[in-house]
Design an enzyme around this catalytic site. Structure first.
Site, short mmCIF file in Angstrom:
data_model
loop_
_atom_site.label_atom_id
_atom_site.label_comp_id
_atom_site.label_asym_id
_atom_site.label_seq_id
_atom_site.Cartn_x
_atom_site.Cartn_y
_atom_site.Cartn_z
N LYS A 1 37.78 73.90 33.34
CA LYS A 1 36.70 72.91 33.25
C LYS A 1 37.29 71.67 32.59
CE LYS A 1 32.72 72.15 30.16
NZ LYS A 1 31.51 72.76 29.59
N LYS B 1 36.35 68.22 30.64
CA LYS B 1 35.29 67.45 29.98
C LYS B 1 35.39 66.01 30.47
CE LYS B 1 32.53 68.24 27.64
NZ LYS B 1 31.10 68.42 27.91
N ASP C 1 32.46 68.23 33.73
CA ASP C 1 31.20 68.08 32.98
C ASP C 1 31.12 66.69 32.33
OD1 ASP C 1 28.99 68.31 31.36
OD2 ASP C 1 29.91 69.71 29.94
N ASN D 1 28.49 65.42 31.19
CA ASN D 1 27.33 65.45 30.29
C ASN D 1 26.22 64.48 30.70
OD1 ASN D 1 29.56 66.46 27.90
ND2 ASN D 1 27.60 67.50 28.04
N GLU E 1 28.92 70.43 36.37
CA GLU E 1 28.12 70.69 35.17
C GLU E 1 27.46 69.39 34.75
OE1 GLU E 1 30.09 73.18 32.32
OE2 GLU E 1 28.99 72.27 30.66
N ASN F 1 24.05 72.85 30.29
CA ASN F 1 23.72 73.24 28.92
C ASN F 1 22.85 72.16 28.30
OD1 ASN F 1 26.72 72.02 28.80
ND2 ASN F 1 25.60 71.39 26.96
N ASP G 1 24.17 79.48 25.83
CA ASP G 1 24.94 79.70 24.60
C ASP G 1 24.11 80.52 23.61
OD1 ASP G 1 26.31 79.44 22.20
OD2 ASP G 1 26.82 77.33 22.52
N HIS H 1 27.87 77.89 27.20
CA HIS H 1 28.40 76.63 26.69
C HIS H 1 29.10 76.90 25.37
CE1 HIS H 1 27.13 73.89 23.38
NE2 HIS H 1 27.57 72.92 24.16
N ASN I 1 30.79 74.78 21.60
CA ASN I 1 31.22 73.63 20.79
C ASN I 1 32.44 74.12 20.01
OD1 ASN I 1 27.87 73.01 20.57
ND2 ASN I 1 29.19 71.28 20.96
O1 GKR Z 1 32.98 69.46 22.30
O2 GKR Z 1 32.52 67.37 22.50
C1 GKR Z 1 32.41 68.54 22.85
C2 GKR Z 1 31.54 68.86 24.02
O3 GKR Z 1 31.26 67.70 24.75
C3 GKR Z 1 30.28 69.47 23.56
O4 GKR Z 1 29.63 68.65 22.63
C4 GKR Z 1 29.35 69.76 24.69
O5 GKR Z 1 28.10 70.12 24.17
O6 GKR Z 1 31.00 71.36 25.45
C5 GKR Z 1 29.74 70.91 25.54
C6 GKR Z 1 29.25 70.82 26.96
O7 GKR Z 1 29.64 71.65 27.76
O8 GKR Z 1 28.42 69.98 27.28
MG MG Z 2 28.26 70.96 29.31
#
Ligand code: GKR
Ligand code: MG
Length: 447
Positions: free
Chosen positions: A205, A207, A235, A237, A260, A289, A313, A339, A341
């Site tokens: 995955k 980010k 993802d 977000n 995602e 998530n 989660d 999910h 953190n």
């Molecule tokens: O660790 O910064 C991070 C992630 O962006 C986290 O805050 C997210 O909530 O991993 C998470 C996600 O899958 O959205």
């Molecule tokens: Mg996510």
């Protein structure tokens, strides 16, 4: 034999080191924080639970102590229900959840009583000589749990004067690369190779929500070329507009398995509505998530057919709640995942127990632990091998706390500046873009 009674309860706020990883929220700070709950019972067993960091959550946990000490371990459901009732709506809780990834709201999505639930189930499992997974839902569904390789763009920490960790692990490519800059598709492919080298991941995955969506999808394409059999997911977000998400995903359809939270709330439409339209337009499965973090949100997401995979989660849903979701998803032909953190290895052990009890075909579980590996708080940290962790043979959570390490992580928490207690990813980000402010609709480096 009578079930044991909880004798003591300690809460330890703890800190660990992190890389300068990027997300829509900005840049991870040099430290991350968590809270641990350690219970002991009348049989001399120790039960542990880990949850998100910060003083709000620590104070909540401390306030639970009189309702936990003296309780019978086998009454854990009743204990956890009572704790849940203690938590009313808080005044700066916008009710938004993390629909737009406003991380100041994360503490209201986190269910702090999960740390107590986990520690009590750890004790109950030890009393009954059964793993937690055997006590959840319909019991153990698998002996090994697959995790995905969670990749991040990484900025150069030398652009800041902040105490980012460097050189903590020179044992292999992963140890070295995870602290170095990685901002191009090629660098992310190398990061993935290094992670695969150490952990044997089969699926990845990325980010997103950091660079222009087209560049991020190029990275996805490069990952797919490098790992043609891997499932690749990105993802952002919810930061992309629905139109952009549809366009870039259609351009790279053969490279991705699912998306995602590709888009989120916009122009008066909620994320549940835009994701439903995205799915109709692309026929690409969607994980979340963000838009289904409680049962009421999930009801609307399900009615609109906005998601296929709910990343339930346990820290947001409770261990039993996450399994209740897993059962329902399986019955409805949908998919369970989790999910994550930043976290320590107690959370990793918790994911193993919960995922081992989730029925049906689940998606590989997220974990940030590879970014923290080496800072474990257990004597027997779960090992990711061939992309999987085996369900431990020991009962309960199946792991043993290393109190020296817990005390050292607690000392670090007390030593660091209190500005790090609650997550704020804008501070580091402002070294890269002066005056940078979070915008849920703009990737972090697009200003
Ligand atoms: O660790 O910064 C991070 C992630 O962006 C986290 O805050 C997210 O909530 O991993 C998470 C996600 O899958 O959205
Ligand atoms: Mg996510």
């Amino acid at each position: 034999m009578a079930a044991p009674i909880v004798k003591t309860m300690q809460v330890y706020p703890v800190a660990g080191y992190d890389s300068m990883t990027l997300t829509l929220s900005g840049c991870h700070a040099p430290y991350f924080t968590r809270n641990l709950v350690v219970l002991t019972d009348s049989l001399g067993h120790t039960g542990i639970g880990e949850i998100h960091g910060g003083e709000y959550t620590r104070q909540q946990l401390e306030s639970y102590a009189p309702h936990v000490i003296g309780q019978t371990v086998s009454d854990y459901r009743d204990v956890v229900n009572k704790l849940r009732q203690l938590n009313g709506q808080k005044k700066d809780d916008s009710g938004e959840g993390i629909q737009s990834l406003d991380i100041s709201q994360l503490k209201y999505v986190v269910q702090s009583e999960t740390a107590i639930e986990c520690a009590l189930m750890d004790l109950l499992g030890q009393f009954l000589d059964l793993p937690i997974a055997a006590l959840l839902g319909d019991g153990i569904q698998r002996q090994k749990v697959e995790f995905l390789g969670y990749l991040f763009y990484i900025e150069d920490s030398k652009k800041t004067d902040l105490p980012y960790i460097q050189g903590d692990d020179q044992s292999d490519e992963w140890g070295r690369l995870r602290r170095k800059m990685a901002m191009t598709p090629q660098a992310i492919v190398e990061e993935a190779r290094a992670a695969q080298g150490r952990y044997g991941f089969h699926n990845f995955k990325l980010k997103g929500g950091v660079l222009d969506p087209c560049i991020e999808m190029e990275t996805v394409g490069a990952l797919h070329d490098a790992f043609p059999t891997a499932h690749i997911n990105i993802d952002p977000n919810g930061s992309w507009s629905e139109d952009t998400a549809i366009q870039v995903v259609n351009d790279y359809k053969s490279s991705i398995t699912y998306m995602e939270d590709p888009c989120g709330p916009e122009n008066g439409y909620s994320g549940r509505e835009t994701l439903s339209e995205f799915k109709m337009a692309t026929h690409v499965p969607v994980a979340t998530n963000m838009i289904a973090t409680d049962w009421r949100q999930f009801q609307h997401a399900a009615a609109l057919k906005s998601v296929d995979i709910v990343l339930a989660d346990p820290h947001f849903w409770g261990l039993n709640g996450s399994i209740r979701m897993a059962q329902l998803l399986n019955d409805w032909g949908m998919t369970w995942g989790s999910h994550s953190n930043n976290h320590f290895d107690i959370t990793l052990a918790t994911y193993v127990q919960v995922a081992a009890a989730a029925p049906g075909q689940i998606t590989p579980v997220d974990t940030h632990y590879i970014w923290q590996d080496g800072q474990g708080l257990l004597k027997d940290s779960p090992l990711i091998q061939n992309g999987e962790i085996e369900l431990p043979t020991r009962p309960g959570l199946g792991v043993e706390l290393n109190m020296d390490k817990v005390l050292a992580a607690n000392k670090l928490y007390k030593k660091i500046d209190a500005i790090y207690y609650d997550r704020d990813d804008s501070r580091s980000m402002q070294y890269l873009i002066p005056g940078w402010k979070y915008d849920s609709k703009k990737p972090a480096l697009v200003r």
